[in-house]
Write an enzyme that holds these catalytic residues in place. Structure first.
Site, short mmCIF file in Angstrom:
data_model
loop_
_atom_site.label_atom_id
_atom_site.label_comp_id
_atom_site.label_asym_id
_atom_site.label_seq_id
_atom_site.Cartn_x
_atom_site.Cartn_y
_atom_site.Cartn_z
N GLY A 1 0.84 -1.20 0.00
CA GLY A 1 0.00 0.00 0.00
C GLY A 1 0.87 1.24 0.00
N THR A 2 0.43 2.27 0.73
CA THR A 2 1.14 3.56 0.75
C THR A 2 2.62 3.34 1.07
OG1 THR A 2 -0.88 4.58 1.55
CG2 THR A 2 1.14 5.86 1.79
N GLY B 1 4.38 0.23 1.61
CA GLY B 1 5.03 -0.91 0.94
C GLY B 1 5.46 -0.56 -0.48
N GLU C 1 11.86 1.31 13.09
CA GLU C 1 12.04 2.77 13.12
C GLU C 1 10.79 3.51 12.65
OE1 GLU C 1 15.09 4.68 14.14
OE2 GLU C 1 13.23 5.77 14.34
N GLU D 1 -8.35 9.36 8.27
CA GLU D 1 -9.12 8.21 7.76
C GLU D 1 -10.61 8.57 7.71
OE1 GLU D 1 -7.68 5.16 7.11
OE2 GLU D 1 -5.69 5.86 7.71
N LYS E 1 2.22 4.69 19.96
CA LYS E 1 3.60 5.14 19.75
C LYS E 1 4.26 5.47 21.08
CE LYS E 1 2.28 6.95 15.24
NZ LYS E 1 1.70 8.13 14.57
N1 LIG Z 1 0.77 5.45 5.77
C1 LIG Z 1 1.68 6.05 6.57
O1 LIG Z 1 1.99 7.22 6.41
C2 LIG Z 1 2.31 5.26 7.70
C3 LIG Z 1 3.25 5.90 8.53
C4 LIG Z 1 3.88 5.16 9.55
C5 LIG Z 1 3.54 3.85 9.73
N2 LIG Z 1 2.59 3.26 8.92
C6 LIG Z 1 2.27 1.86 9.16
O2 LIG Z 1 2.63 1.11 8.02
C7 LIG Z 1 1.75 0.00 7.85
C8 LIG Z 1 1.15 0.03 6.46
O3 LIG Z 1 0.41 1.24 6.29
P1 LIG Z 1 -0.11 1.74 4.84
O4 LIG Z 1 -0.59 3.12 5.04
O5 LIG Z 1 0.89 1.46 3.80
O6 LIG Z 1 -1.37 0.76 4.67
P2 LIG Z 1 -2.22 0.48 3.33
O7 LIG Z 1 -1.96 1.55 2.31
O8 LIG Z 1 -3.62 0.24 3.76
O9 LIG Z 1 -1.59 -0.88 2.77
C9 LIG Z 1 -1.82 -2.11 3.37
C10 LIG Z 1 -1.33 -3.20 2.44
O10 LIG Z 1 -1.49 -4.46 3.10
C11 LIG Z 1 -2.01 -5.38 2.16
N3 LIG Z 1 -2.76 -6.42 2.84
C12 LIG Z 1 -3.88 -6.32 3.60
N4 LIG Z 1 -4.26 -7.53 4.04
C13 LIG Z 1 -3.36 -8.42 3.56
C14 LIG Z 1 -3.20 -9.83 3.66
N5 LIG Z 1 -4.07 -10.57 4.36
N6 LIG Z 1 -2.16 -10.39 3.03
C15 LIG Z 1 -1.27 -9.67 2.32
N7 LIG Z 1 -1.37 -8.33 2.18
C16 LIG Z 1 -2.39 -7.72 2.80
C17 LIG Z 1 -2.89 -4.57 1.22
O11 LIG Z 1 -3.06 -5.26 0.01
P3 LIG Z 1 -3.89 -4.66 -1.24
O12 LIG Z 1 -3.15 -3.41 -1.66
O13 LIG Z 1 -3.81 -5.71 -2.26
O14 LIG Z 1 -5.27 -4.38 -0.74
C18 LIG Z 1 -2.06 -3.27 1.11
O15 LIG Z 1 -1.16 -3.38 0.05
C19 LIG Z 1 0.74 0.10 8.99
O16 LIG Z 1 1.16 -0.68 10.08
C20 LIG Z 1 0.80 1.58 9.37
O17 LIG Z 1 0.43 1.82 10.72
C21 LIG Z 1 1.98 3.94 7.92
#
Ligand SMILES: NC(=O)c1ccc[n+]([C@@H]2O[C@H](COP(=O)([O-])OP(=O)(O)OC[C@H]3O[C@@H](n4cnc5c(N)ncnc54)[C@H](OP(=O)(O)O)[C@@H]3O)[C@@H](O)[C@H]2O)c1
Length: 437
Positions: free
Chosen positions: A13-14, A16, A131, A192, A207
């Protein structure tokens, strides 16, 4: 050159997808810095067909992140799925048990299972790096875990949620309501669709629980955090804070006190001239006070694909550079078995200054009754000001009190007393004042 480090990314997602892009775009620099190549050899997400903006054709696809965690085709498992249970927990646990290093950005997972996962990592002799889990791109974990050896932390506090800071910044700068700023934050993608987790303080608490463990060598205790969100902060509070030389911020604070460790998340008044008060919008900041170093403030982007990917890639690079016998220290700074049980300080014994805003009937004796309730509870006042309250100013007045240092218990008793006296026309507002340089 050493063999390439093989990375498996779960969650595209965002964060990854950004990590995959940075690993591709910065491949040459990373190879030079790490002394070996870093390659994405496996990926997992839900939707295989979705365009991730980066060619992942060379990586093996896994529908199941747990299977990817266990494959011998990766050296590092990068968990970017999110959530404290389900696939994120199962896959991180499986990866550690299979002897893979793990990198995660998942604060919810660590707040709940951090100590158990650290024990598994130690047992297997692998690294668990996180981190990006606290304050996104700001290298606060590295700073606390590696750069502050010998320091005893007395207090750690920070602006750990960009959504809340964005809302409070706009409320102050533009005189807008909480609801209007929240809607804008949602429109811009800062909040969100269901913003409860951010605005009621849960995200900050997760955190903070990690920072507390690093600061004080305690076992993570996220459920013990006192928590208040920002949804009841009004323009009247923001204006009164400004008149008094303060700015309102949602802070997470962990502090060593005589009765134990205070962990609290709540709206806080900080002096307008303090450094942390200058942290605006979605920016995050963490202040760390120690006996040797004094006060350190780290500030920067707390979220977003690139900033978070920067921290994740840094963690991957540390693994690429590590060699047997030269690995980094334990997950939470101390071996997991040496993390002490967390000794909770009661919120009632919290000591500090308080801002109290009361809306009262405009009648004789109210002012005196309020002052008496304060005196009865040994609360000494720095100021007490009364002025007209909004459109009904003929009938009601606003009374704003600022106390000298007192206790939470005394303030609660005094405010309960004032409420029972039946002088109030609205809910009382109490905001703690935090000392900040
Ligand atoms: N976004 C930020 O700015 C930020 C900042 C700091 C920390 N984080 C942390 O980083 C993590 C990811 O956040 P994000 O914002 O990138 O989330 P996101 O955009 O919602 O991405 C989540 C990803 O997980 C995949 N996923 C969900 N269920 C799954 C499963 N059962 N098997 C395999 N893949 C699965 C989704 O697949 P699909 O794409 O195919 O649906 C999606 O690619 C979270 O723990 C968040 O707290 C995020």
């Amino acid at each position: 050159m050493a063999e390439a480090l093989r990375v498996g990314i779960a969650g595209l997602g965002t964060v990854g997808a950004s990590v995959a892009r940075v690993l591709r775009d910065k491949a040459a620099e990373l190879t030079r810095q790490c002394g070996r190549e870093v390659v994405v050899s496996a990926v997992s997400a839900r939707d295989r067909k979705r365009d991730r903006g980066v060619d992942l054709g060379a990586a093996k696809w896994f529908d199941d992140p747990v299977a990817m965690a266990q494959t011998a085709e990766i050296d590092v498992f990068v968990e970017l799925i999110g959530g404290d249970e389900g696939p994120s927990h199962a896959s991180v646990k499986a990866a550690l048990e299979a002897g893979r290093h793990v990198v995660t950005a998942n604060k919810a997972l660590l707040a709940k299972h951090g100590v158990a996962l650290a024990e598994t990592a130690e047992k297997k002799g692998v690294l668990l790096n996180y981190e990006a889990a606290v304050a996104g791109g700001i290298p606060v974990i590295k700073t606390m875990r590696e750069a502050m050896a010998g320091n005893s932390v007395t207090r750690v506090f920070g602006i750990l949620n960009g959504t809340c800071n964005y809302i409070l910044t706009r409320m102050e700068a533009e005189g807008l309501s909480f609801d209007a700023c929240l809607k804008d934050a949602q429109r811009l993608g800062y909040a969100e669709a269901d913003p409860t987790f951010d605005i009621e303080g849960h995200d900050t608490a997760h955190k903070l629980s990690i920072l507390t463990s690093l600061a004080f060598g305690t076992r993570i205790a996220a459920n013990d955090i006192y928590m208040e969100g920002i949804s009841n902060i009004s323009q009247a509070d923001i204006r009164a804070a400004g008149d008094l030389g303060y700015r309102i911020k949602l802070l997470g604070v962990a502090q060593r006190t005589e009765s134990g460790i205070e962990q609290r998340v709540h709206p806080t008044m900080v002096p307008t001239a303090s450094v942390i008060a200058q942290v605006h919008g979605v920016t995050n900041a963490v202040a760390i006070e120690t006996d040797i170093l004094g006060e350190l403030l780290l500030s920067g982007p707390g979220a977003g694909g690139n900033a978070t990917a920067s921290a994740v890639v840094g963690d991957i690079a540390d693994i690429a550079k590590s060699r047997p016998g030269f690995q980094h220290g334990p997950v939470f700074g101390l071996p997991a078995k040496e993390l002490r049980p967390y000794k909770k300080a009661q919120m009632r014994s919290h000591a500090g200054g308080y801002f109290i805003r009361l809306t009262v009937h405009d009648r004789i004796g109210v002012f005196a009754a309020i002052a008496k309730r304060m005196a009865d509870n040994d609360i000494s006042l720095e100021s007490i000001v009364q002025h007209a309250a909004g459109p009904d100013s003929a009938l009601q007045k606003t009374v704003i009190l600022v106390t000298h240092e007192t206790t939470e218990a005394a303030v609660r008793k005094a405010v309960d007393g004032i409420t029972k006296d039946d002088h109030l026309t609205d809910k009382p507002q109490v905001i703690r004042i935090e000392r900040a340089e």
